[in-house]
Motif scaffolding. Structure first.
Motif, mmCIF file in Angstrom:
data_model
loop_
_atom_site.group_PDB
_atom_site.id
_atom_site.type_symbol
_atom_site.label_atom_id
_atom_site.label_comp_id
_atom_site.label_asym_id
_atom_site.label_seq_id
_atom_site.Cartn_x
_atom_site.Cartn_y
_atom_site.Cartn_z
ATOM 1 N N ARG A 47 -7.940 -12.703 -1.517
ATOM 2 C CA ARG A 47 -8.033 -11.811 -2.672
ATOM 3 C C ARG A 47 -7.612 -10.414 -2.239
ATOM 4 O O ARG A 47 -7.987 -9.962 -1.155
ATOM 5 C CB ARG A 47 -9.460 -11.783 -3.220
ATOM 6 N N MET A 48 -6.861 -9.749 -3.087
ATOM 7 C CA MET A 48 -6.382 -8.400 -2.782
ATOM 8 C C MET A 48 -6.858 -7.444 -3.866
ATOM 9 O O MET A 48 -6.444 -7.558 -5.022
ATOM 10 C CB MET A 48 -4.860 -8.396 -2.663
ATOM 11 N N LEU A 49 -7.735 -6.530 -3.489
ATOM 12 C CA LEU A 49 -8.307 -5.571 -4.426
ATOM 13 C C LEU A 49 -7.589 -4.229 -4.258
ATOM 14 O O LEU A 49 -7.661 -3.615 -3.186
ATOM 15 C CB LEU A 49 -9.806 -5.387 -4.166
ATOM 16 N N PRO A 50 -6.883 -3.750 -5.296
ATOM 17 C CA PRO A 50 -6.116 -2.503 -5.160
ATOM 18 C C PRO A 50 -7.023 -1.287 -4.942
ATOM 19 O O PRO A 50 -8.104 -1.188 -5.528
ATOM 20 C CB PRO A 50 -5.392 -2.385 -6.513
ATOM 21 N N VAL A 51 -6.560 -0.388 -4.077
ATOM 22 C CA VAL A 51 -7.294 0.848 -3.802
ATOM 23 C C VAL A 51 -6.362 2.045 -3.889
ATOM 24 O O VAL A 51 -5.138 1.928 -3.750
ATOM 25 C CB VAL A 51 -7.969 0.824 -2.413
ATOM 26 N N VAL A 52 -6.979 3.213 -4.124
ATOM 27 C CA VAL A 52 -6.258 4.482 -4.167
ATOM 28 C C VAL A 52 -6.900 5.431 -3.161
ATOM 29 O O VAL A 52 -8.130 5.591 -3.141
ATOM 30 C CB VAL A 52 -6.303 5.106 -5.577
ATOM 31 N N LEU A 53 -6.072 6.038 -2.320
ATOM 32 C CA LEU A 53 -6.561 6.977 -1.319
ATOM 33 C C LEU A 53 -6.434 8.406 -1.845
ATOM 34 O O LEU A 53 -5.400 8.792 -2.395
ATOM 35 C CB LEU A 53 -5.762 6.869 -0.018
ATOM 36 N N GLU A 54 -7.485 9.170 -1.658
ATOM 37 C CA GLU A 54 -7.452 10.608 -1.860
ATOM 38 C C GLU A 54 -7.721 11.257 -0.514
ATOM 39 O O GLU A 54 -7.817 10.574 0.503
ATOM 40 C CB GLU A 54 -8.492 11.013 -2.909
ATOM 41 N N PHE A 55 -7.852 12.568 -0.490
ATOM 42 C CA PHE A 55 -8.118 13.264 0.754
ATOM 43 C C PHE A 55 -9.474 12.818 1.299
ATOM 44 O O PHE A 55 -10.512 13.043 0.690
ATOM 45 C CB PHE A 55 -8.111 14.781 0.519
ATOM 46 N N ALA A 56 -9.455 12.123 2.443
ATOM 47 C CA ALA A 56 -10.677 11.701 3.140
ATOM 48 C C ALA A 56 -11.571 10.814 2.284
ATOM 49 O O ALA A 56 -12.804 10.831 2.418
ATOM 50 C CB ALA A 56 -11.458 12.917 3.642
ATOM 51 N N ARG A 57 -10.962 9.998 1.415
ATOM 52 C CA ARG A 57 -11.750 9.102 0.568
ATOM 53 C C ARG A 57 -10.857 7.972 0.052
ATOM 54 O O ARG A 57 -9.648 8.163 -0.148
ATOM 55 C CB ARG A 57 -12.342 9.867 -0.619
ATOM 56 N N VAL A 58 -11.466 6.815 -0.168
ATOM 57 C CA VAL A 58 -10.755 5.675 -0.748
ATOM 58 C C VAL A 58 -11.629 5.074 -1.838
ATOM 59 O O VAL A 58 -12.849 4.983 -1.698
ATOM 60 C CB VAL A 58 -10.395 4.631 0.338
ATOM 61 N N ASP A 59 -10.984 4.679 -2.953
ATOM 62 C CA ASP A 59 -11.693 4.086 -4.079
ATOM 63 C C ASP A 59 -10.918 2.893 -4.622
ATOM 64 O O ASP A 59 -9.689 2.810 -4.460
ATOM 65 C CB ASP A 59 -11.866 5.106 -5.215
ATOM 66 N N LEU A 60 -11.617 1.993 -5.292
ATOM 67 C CA LEU A 60 -10.953 0.923 -6.008
ATOM 68 C C LEU A 60 -10.115 1.510 -7.138
ATOM 69 O O LEU A 60 -10.514 2.485 -7.783
ATOM 70 C CB LEU A 60 -11.987 -0.053 -6.589
ATOM 71 N N ALA A 61 -8.956 0.935 -7.352
ATOM 72 C CA ALA A 61 -8.041 1.425 -8.378
ATOM 73 C C ALA A 61 -8.449 0.900 -9.754
ATOM 74 O O ALA A 61 -9.039 -0.185 -9.876
ATOM 75 C CB ALA A 61 -6.617 1.001 -8.060
ATOM 76 N N PHE A 83 -4.064 0.607 -11.124
ATOM 77 C CA PHE A 83 -4.392 -0.784 -10.791
ATOM 78 C C PHE A 83 -3.199 -1.684 -11.097
ATOM 79 O O PHE A 83 -2.767 -2.493 -10.258
ATOM 80 C CB PHE A 83 -5.621 -1.209 -11.595
ATOM 81 N N ARG A 84 -2.645 -1.551 -12.289
ATOM 82 C CA ARG A 84 -1.525 -2.401 -12.702
ATOM 83 C C ARG A 84 -0.278 -2.143 -11.861
ATOM 84 O O ARG A 84 0.428 -3.078 -11.454
ATOM 85 C CB ARG A 84 -1.230 -2.178 -14.185
ATOM 86 N N GLU A 85 -0.004 -0.872 -11.572
ATOM 87 C CA GLU A 85 1.197 -0.541 -10.801
ATOM 88 C C GLU A 85 1.099 -1.022 -9.365
ATOM 89 O O GLU A 85 2.087 -1.486 -8.783
ATOM 90 C CB GLU A 85 1.435 0.968 -10.847
ATOM 91 N N ILE A 86 -0.076 -0.916 -8.764
ATOM 92 C CA ILE A 86 -0.253 -1.383 -7.389
ATOM 93 C C ILE A 86 -0.072 -2.899 -7.324
ATOM 94 O O ILE A 86 0.616 -3.429 -6.438
ATOM 95 C CB ILE A 86 -1.635 -0.961 -6.833
ATOM 96 N N ILE A 95 3.371 -7.703 -6.036
ATOM 97 C CA ILE A 95 4.042 -8.915 -6.512
ATOM 98 C C ILE A 95 5.533 -8.842 -6.209
ATOM 99 O O ILE A 95 6.142 -9.815 -5.732
ATOM 100 C CB ILE A 95 3.785 -9.107 -8.019
ATOM 101 N N LYS A 96 6.149 -7.695 -6.446
ATOM 102 C CA LYS A 96 7.577 -7.525 -6.167
ATOM 103 C C LYS A 96 7.869 -7.636 -4.679
ATOM 104 O O LYS A 96 8.847 -8.270 -4.273
ATOM 105 C CB LYS A 96 8.051 -6.168 -6.696
ATOM 106 N N ARG A 97 7.037 -7.031 -3.848
ATOM 107 C CA ARG A 97 7.284 -7.046 -2.402
ATOM 108 C C ARG A 97 7.000 -8.411 -1.780
ATOM 109 O O ARG A 97 7.479 -8.695 -0.681
ATOM 110 C CB ARG A 97 6.454 -5.948 -1.723
ATOM 111 N N THR A 98 6.237 -9.227 -2.465
ATOM 112 C CA THR A 98 5.915 -10.561 -1.964
ATOM 113 C C THR A 98 6.919 -11.604 -2.444
ATOM 114 O O THR A 98 7.047 -12.668 -1.846
ATOM 115 C CB THR A 98 4.477 -10.930 -2.398
#
Length: 326
Positions: A277-291, A296-299, A304-307
């Protein structure tokens, strides 16, 4: 059933390190923290030295030097990070003393590590951890920074010119065989390979990975700072690059090094991978959160395209993406 979370580069130095005085360890991991803690173990690439030694590597020209204070180990412990790769181009940023201190702090915290050591034999030796009844061996190597390479009596990294060094696969296969003999049910090959900001692995890496799957169950790639596609071959997986996960880096608006995933594996007690399972995340300065939302859709769409070039079938879910391994 054992569950394993894999993430990309964890850089605790510079801006992240500065935040240690202002934020509790839990805060750095944002909304990913419950996901990481729910896994039986988290594995990532530690992209810095953990040391009080401030003298920088000076034996060759180097632009970036990443150093985190020893208290940064609390961030790893908070996120259930039980094993890290040290085979990369930053673990000796603060010289041999910085590497040796990093090993000391990880050992004291009970965090397994592979890919660097006090000499070459230790650098290539696998980290072994028991996860919910499954013994996992992690072997780590890099093709970055050849002057960091360990020698017979010299501390450093497990370095190979991946894809061009004829005996690299042979030597790694021997290490994996010994790990199997020692009871490892799952062998992970963690590779810090290739240049930065490349969204697709070169042909020689694909060839290397496919040969490595003869002795490894999973390849955990990192180094590019952006995620790359996933390949499934005979029940075994290649995560060509897992991207970044925690850092203070500037964002490339085109390649989006602030996008990645938590890669969650469900594995049988015998070591057979059943689901990714691959859960999309977004990085900010010194922090990471679920997208969420549009990101979420773009990640997901980007993965999918790269795979697609590998013919790997990914299913979109409410969590992200899923692959049933067969």
């Amino acid at each position: 059933m054992p569950s394993l979370a894999l993430v990309g580069d964890i850089m605790l130095g510079r801006g992240v390190n500065a935040q240690l005085r202002r934020k509790a360890p839990d805060e750095f991991w944002g909304s990913t923290l419950p996901v990481l803690r729910a896994a039986d173990a988290v594995i990532g690439n530690l992209e810095c030295a953990v040391t009080r030694h401030t003298a920088q590597w000076a034996r060759s020209r180097k632009v970036f030097h990443f150093r985190a204070d020893p208290t940064s180990i609390d961030l790893l412990k908070a996120a259930n990070v039980r094993c890290v790769s040290l085979a990369n181009n930053h673990v000796l940023d603060h010289e041999t003393e910085g590497l040796l201190e990093t090993l000391h702090h990880l050992d004291a915290a009970g965090i397994a590590h592979a890919g660097a050591g006090r000499e070459a034999a230790e650098a290539i030796a696998p980290a072994v951890l028991d996860v919910a009844g499954l013994r996992i061996a992690l072997i780590a190597a890099t093709d970055n920074q050849p002057d960091f390479a360990a020698g017979p009596e010299r501390p450093g990294t497990c370095y190979f010119d991946i894809g061009h060094e004829p005996d690299a696969l042979t030597r790694l296969k021997e290490v994996a065989a010994r790990a199997r003999q020692g009871g490892a049910g799952l062998v992970v090959l963690s590779l810090h390979w290739g240049p930065n900001m490349v969204s697709e692995p070169p042909a020689e890496f694909r060839s290397f990975a496919r040969e490595a799957l003869e002795f490894a169950d999973l390849i955990h790639g990192h180094s590019a700072h952006v995620f790359q596609g996933v390949e499934q071959r005979g029940g075994r997986l290649v995560l060509y690059d897992t991207g970044d996960f925690l850092d203070d880096y500037a964002v490339d608006e085109w390649l989006r090094n602030d996008w990645s995933f938590v890669f969650l594996l469900d594995v049988t007690s015998e070591g057979r991978i059943q689901r990714l399972r691959m859960l999309p995340v977004v990085l900010e300065f010194a922090r990471v959160d679920l997208a969420h939302g549009q990101q979420f859709r773009e990640i997901c769409d980007t993965m999918i395209k790269r795979t697609r070039i590998f013919g790997t079938p990914l299913e979109q879910t409410s969590e992200g993406l899923e692959l049933r391994v067969s």
